[in-house]
Structures are given as structure tokens and as C-alpha cells.
Design a protein around this motif. Structure first.
Motif, PDB file in Angstrom:
ATOM      1  N   UNK A   1       6.826   4.764   5.780  1.00  0.00           N
ATOM      2  CA  UNK A   1       8.236   4.330   5.861  1.00  0.00           C
ATOM      3  C   UNK A   1       9.160   5.493   5.512  1.00  0.00           C
ATOM      4  N   UNK A   2       8.820   6.256   4.488  1.00  0.00           N
ATOM      5  CA  UNK A   2       9.642   7.425   4.122  1.00  0.00           C
ATOM      6  C   UNK A   2       9.678   8.424   5.271  1.00  0.00           C
TER       7      UNK A   2
ATOM      8  N   UNK B   1       0.807  -1.216   0.000  1.00  0.00           N
ATOM      9  CA  UNK B   1       0.000   0.000   0.000  1.00  0.00           C
ATOM     10  C   UNK B   1       0.844   1.272   0.000  1.00  0.00           C
ATOM     11  N   UNK B   2       0.399   2.244  -0.776  1.00  0.00           N
ATOM     12  CA  UNK B   2       1.082   3.531  -0.867  1.00  0.00           C
ATOM     13  C   UNK B   2       1.199   4.196   0.501  1.00  0.00           C
TER      14      UNK B   2
ATOM     15  N   UNK C   1       4.565  -5.064  -8.825  1.00  0.00           N
ATOM     16  CA  UNK C   1       4.808  -5.816  -7.595  1.00  0.00           C
ATOM     17  C   UNK C   1       4.269  -5.122  -6.355  1.00  0.00           C
ATOM     18  N   UNK C   2       4.059  -3.802  -6.444  1.00  0.00           N
ATOM     19  CA  UNK C   2       3.579  -3.016  -5.315  1.00  0.00           C
ATOM     20  C   UNK C   2       4.310  -1.692  -5.236  1.00  0.00           C
ATOM     21  N   UNK C   3       4.400  -1.156  -4.030  1.00  0.00           N
ATOM     22  CA  UNK C   3       5.048   0.137  -3.794  1.00  0.00           C
ATOM     23  C   UNK C   3       6.459  -0.092  -3.270  1.00  0.00           C
TER      24      UNK C   3
END
Length: 92
Positions: free
Chosen positions: A21-22, A14-15, A81-83
Motif C-alpha cells: 500500500x505504501x 499483514x506487513x 490490531x494489525x498493521x
């Protein structure tokens, strides 16, 4: 023009989680620790280390980010694959 790059990455579904995380990285969290905790990629066990790879070896969006993005600054991209949160270590 660079032909190889080395990068760390964290893969999540998920975005919103990738953006979180950033934010954690901006507050001083260690990339490798977050990769081990959150990444769904097998490289997460190695702190997200993808090692050195050739241009064209990764999916196009990932490749573009690694060869055109800013070094050592977390980048956010989406692939099939995702973000991904990517940290490009160097290019040669």
C-alpha cells in the motif's frame, strides 16, 4: 506540544500488504481510495478518516506515530490490531 491530531489510516493483517500500500501511495495512488479498498477498520468506509483525536486516545504505538511522526508522509506501524499505514494530516 500538540494535544490533538487528525489522521487517515489503513488497517491490514499483514506487513507485506501494508508495504505494498505504501508503494502504491508513492506511485500516486489516493489514500482514501486505498483505504476503502483494503482497510479492515470501519473507518475504511470513510476513506480511513479518523477525524481529530486527543493525545492518549489511541493505542500507544499509534499515538506515538501520530504525535511524533512526519506530517503527510505514510507511516507504517504495528499494533495489536494489525498493521497500520497512517497519514497524519495535522496537529494542534
Amino acid at each position: 506540544m500538540a494535544r490533538t491530531a487528525a489522521a487517515l489510516h489503513i488497517l491490514v493483517k499483514h506487513e507485506s500488504q501494508a508495504k505494498d500500500i505504501i508503494e502504491q501511495l508513492k506511485k500516486g495512488a489516493k489514500f482514501q481510495v486505498l483505504a476503502k479498498k483494503y482497510s479492515t477498520c470501519p473507518s475504511g468506509k470513510k476513506g480511513g478518516d479518523l477525524g481529530e483525536f486527543q493525545k492518549g486516545a489511541m493505542v500507544p504505538a499509534f499515538d506515538k506515530a501520530c504525535f511524533n511522526g512526519e506530517l503527510l508522509k505514510p507511516l507504517l506501524i504495528k499494533t495489536k490490531f494489525g498493521w497500520h499505514v497512517i497519514k497524519v494530516l495535522y496537529r494542534t
